[in-house]
Design a protein around this motif. Structure first.
Motif, PDB file in Angstrom:
ATOM      1  N   LEU A   1       4.578   3.887   2.603  1.00  0.00           N
ATOM      2  CA  LEU A   1       3.309   3.400   2.048  1.00  0.00           C
ATOM      3  C   LEU A   1       2.897   2.079   2.685  1.00  0.00           C
ATOM      4  CD1 LEU A   1       3.693   4.278  -1.746  1.00  0.00           C
ATOM      5  CD2 LEU A   1       2.189   5.359  -0.072  1.00  0.00           C
ATOM      6  N   ILE A   2       3.872   1.186   2.892  1.00  0.00           N
ATOM      7  CA  ILE A   2       3.560  -0.091   3.545  1.00  0.00           C
ATOM      8  C   ILE A   2       3.050   0.148   4.962  1.00  0.00           C
ATOM      9  CG2 ILE A   2       4.571  -2.225   4.435  1.00  0.00           C
ATOM     10  CD1 ILE A   2       6.438  -2.243   2.035  1.00  0.00           C
ATOM     11  N   GLN A   3       3.679   1.073   5.687  1.00  0.00           N
ATOM     12  CA  GLN A   3       3.251   1.369   7.054  1.00  0.00           C
ATOM     13  C   GLN A   3       1.817   1.906   7.076  1.00  0.00           C
ATOM     14  OE1 GLN A   3       6.399   4.066   8.087  1.00  0.00           O
ATOM     15  NE2 GLN A   3       7.551   2.500   9.201  1.00  0.00           N
TER      16      GLN A   3
ATOM     17  N   TYR B   1      -1.448   0.104   8.809  1.00  0.00           N
ATOM     18  CA  TYR B   1      -2.296   0.781   9.789  1.00  0.00           C
ATOM     19  C   TYR B   1      -3.745   0.835   9.324  1.00  0.00           C
ATOM     20  CZ  TYR B   1      -4.379   4.496  12.546  1.00  0.00           C
ATOM     21  OH  TYR B   1      -5.214   5.230  13.354  1.00  0.00           O
ATOM     22  N   ALA B   2      -3.935   1.130   8.024  1.00  0.00           N
ATOM     23  CA  ALA B   2      -5.301   1.187   7.509  1.00  0.00           C
ATOM     24  C   ALA B   2      -5.983  -0.170   7.554  1.00  0.00           C
ATOM     25  CB  ALA B   2      -5.287   1.725   6.083  1.00  0.00           C
TER      26      ALA B   2
ATOM     27  N   PRO C   1      -0.308  -4.745  17.184  1.00  0.00           N
ATOM     28  CA  PRO C   1       1.083  -5.219  17.072  1.00  0.00           C
ATOM     29  C   PRO C   1       1.656  -5.065  15.662  1.00  0.00           C
ATOM     30  CG  PRO C   1      -0.246  -6.776  18.309  1.00  0.00           C
ATOM     31  CD  PRO C   1      -1.197  -5.771  17.734  1.00  0.00           C
ATOM     32  N   ALA C   2       0.812  -5.272  14.630  1.00  0.00           N
ATOM     33  CA  ALA C   2       1.322  -5.187  13.265  1.00  0.00           C
ATOM     34  C   ALA C   2       1.781  -3.772  12.944  1.00  0.00           C
ATOM     35  CB  ALA C   2       0.241  -5.632  12.271  1.00  0.00           C
ATOM     36  N   THR C   3       1.027  -2.773  13.352  1.00  0.00           N
ATOM     37  CA  THR C   3       1.410  -1.386  13.097  1.00  0.00           C
ATOM     38  C   THR C   3       2.664  -1.018  13.867  1.00  0.00           C
ATOM     39  OG1 THR C   3      -0.892  -0.771  12.698  1.00  0.00           O
ATOM     40  CG2 THR C   3       0.644   1.005  13.210  1.00  0.00           C
ATOM     41  N   VAL C   4       2.732  -1.448  15.141  1.00  0.00           N
ATOM     42  CA  VAL C   4       3.931  -1.173  15.942  1.00  0.00           C
ATOM     43  C   VAL C   4       5.157  -1.824  15.311  1.00  0.00           C
ATOM     44  CG1 VAL C   4       5.026  -1.508  18.179  1.00  0.00           C
ATOM     45  CG2 VAL C   4       2.591  -0.915  18.052  1.00  0.00           C
ATOM     46  N   ALA C   5       5.002  -3.068  14.849  1.00  0.00           N
ATOM     47  CA  ALA C   5       6.121  -3.760  14.205  1.00  0.00           C
ATOM     48  C   ALA C   5       6.539  -3.042  12.928  1.00  0.00           C
ATOM     49  CB  ALA C   5       5.729  -5.200  13.899  1.00  0.00           C
TER      50      ALA C   5
END
Length: 203
Positions: free
Chosen positions: A125-127, A131-132, A138-142
């Motif tokens: 859910l955090i991921q 992404y949303a 970078p934040a999504t990749v991390a």
């Protein structure tokens, strides 16, 4: 010779009777231990549900009747204890039937899902939220990289949590459904990772 054979037969019969009595005594001790443990657990559950303690103690006439029934020797005692265990089983079934919504009455998998499930969903859910909120970046990749070991962390937390939330009754063994828990923790993480990777590649 005849008297010797008769004496030997008497000795053999006495030895067989003594052996059977010893086995009955040992079996009765084991039954008594199990019945006492089960009754103690039932008393605890009934007190938690508001049953007065005096109602959980046998009355003097009941004690006298039980004492008379136990006067027939080890075999009679063993039969009485086995009948008592059957009544304990029936009482446990009745307690479960009256409270079908209590997790303690559910199957081990359904009960443990209450612990494994929320832990398994936290990181996916955090991921998705990251992404949303930020899109491909970078934040999504991390978030994806940090989420790789999280199924194992969720499983360990769930395994420990099951033991703390659903404590077994005395004499019982808690079924943590480890394989089922590992699958529950792994599937949401895999699905979220695949979906996010496809979204990132499409973007």
């Amino acid at each position: 010779m005849v008297a010797a054979r008769q004496l030997d037969g008497v000795r053999r019969a006495a030895a067989a009777a003594a052996g059977e009595q010893a086995r009955s005594v040992q079996a009765a001790r084991e039954e008594l231990t199990e019945v006492r443990t089960r009754l103690a657990a039932q008393q605890t559950r009934l007190r938690e549900r508001g049953v007065p303690p005096i109602s959980l103690v046998p009355s003097p006439p009941e004690v006298s009747e039980a004492a008379r029934a136990m006067a027939g020797g080890p075999a009679t005692v063993l039969a009485g204890l086995r009948a008592a265990r059957e009544r304990v089983d029936a009482a446990d079934a009745a307690l479960v039937a009256r409270h079908p919504l209590r997790p303690a009455s559910w199957s081990a998998r359904a009960r443990n899902l209450l612990v494994y499930g929320p832990l398994a969903l936290v990181v996916p859910l955090i991921q998705v939220v990251v992404y949303a909120s930020t899109g491909v970046g970078p934040a999504t990749v991390a978030a994806l990289i940090c989420g790789l070991p999280m199924p194992a962390v969720a499983f360990v937390g769930g395994w420990l949590g099951v033991g703390r939330v659903f404590r077994p009754r005395p004499g019982d063994r808690l079924d943590r459904t480890s394989r089922f828990g590992a699958l529950v923790c792994l599937v949401p993480a895999v699905l979220a990772t695949v979906m996010l990777l496809l979204a990132m590649l499409a973007g």
